[in-house]
Design a protein around this motif. Sequence first.
Motif, mmCIF file in Angstrom:
data_model
loop_
_atom_site.group_PDB
_atom_site.id
_atom_site.type_symbol
_atom_site.label_atom_id
_atom_site.label_comp_id
_atom_site.label_asym_id
_atom_site.label_seq_id
_atom_site.Cartn_x
_atom_site.Cartn_y
_atom_site.Cartn_z
ATOM 1 N N ALA A 1 0.738 -1.316 0.025
ATOM 2 C CA ALA A 1 -0.182 -0.081 0.085
ATOM 3 C C ALA A 1 0.860 1.202 0.021
ATOM 4 C CB ALA A 1 -1.085 -0.150 1.165
ATOM 5 N N CYS A 2 2.202 1.099 0.351
ATOM 6 C CA CYS A 2 3.118 2.299 0.515
ATOM 7 C C CYS A 2 4.045 2.527 -0.647
ATOM 8 C CB CYS A 2 3.764 2.129 1.557
ATOM 9 S SG CYS A 2 2.622 2.267 3.037
ATOM 10 N N GLY A 3 3.722 1.951 -1.948
ATOM 11 C CA GLY A 3 4.617 2.494 -3.139
ATOM 12 C C GLY A 3 5.693 1.154 -3.577
ATOM 13 N N LYS A 4 5.081 0.685 -4.709
ATOM 14 C CA LYS A 4 5.977 -0.629 -5.205
ATOM 15 C C LYS A 4 6.022 -0.559 -6.809
ATOM 16 C CE LYS A 4 5.927 -5.557 -4.981
ATOM 17 N NZ LYS A 4 5.178 -6.694 -4.418
ATOM 18 N N GLN A 5 6.858 -0.439 -7.151
ATOM 19 C CA GLN A 5 7.358 -0.398 -8.668
ATOM 20 C C GLN A 5 6.944 -1.918 -9.230
ATOM 21 O OE1 GLN A 5 8.755 2.057 -10.799
ATOM 22 N NE2 GLN A 5 7.981 0.441 -12.245
ATOM 23 N N GLY A 6 6.177 -2.179 -10.220
ATOM 24 C CA GLY A 6 6.017 -3.050 -11.117
ATOM 25 C C GLY A 6 6.918 -3.535 -11.935
#
Length: 170
Positions: free
Chosen positions: A68-73
């Motif tokens: 929920a706090c920022g992830k690069q796919g």
Amino acid sequence: LEQEWKQQTLLPLLWPCCMPVWPCTILMHFLCIRQNIDDKIKSMRVNLTDEQIEYEEGPYFTCLRHDACGKQGRVNKVIPYDRVQDVRLEEPAGNYCCVFPFKITLVSVQTAGGSVGHIETWMPGREFQGGKVGRSELELWGLEDATAFRNMILDMKKKGKGLGGAGDGM
């Protein structure tokens, strides 16, 4: 690359104006950001085939280590050699924060059509890169032998690789 990115992400957190939140930011740096950098480096892959440059990175976290706090796919880029216009090599020079020398080399692959639709991925230490991030179709930071990589791409382009038989093959 790993050590340099970790140092560049820690320095802005230590600026005097951030002093009131140092306990939180230092904790976040050591529990999250350092692991995020390790994950990014482990996920990066570049492969030169007979026809094209293939690049892949991700997935990895970019902030706190929670979805929920920022992830690069996952990001995949394929660049045929016939679209390569220039391969820019920038070797490190000067210092950041007055005392720390730059150590990371940048190889930028510029293509015909530019970087239309180019999506920037998370870049540790971006505040010290002075507008170098996001200017090319493919940016590779910290290659061990950047000059040899650049020369390999230019040689493949010169040989006519990726032209679907249109090159002379010599």
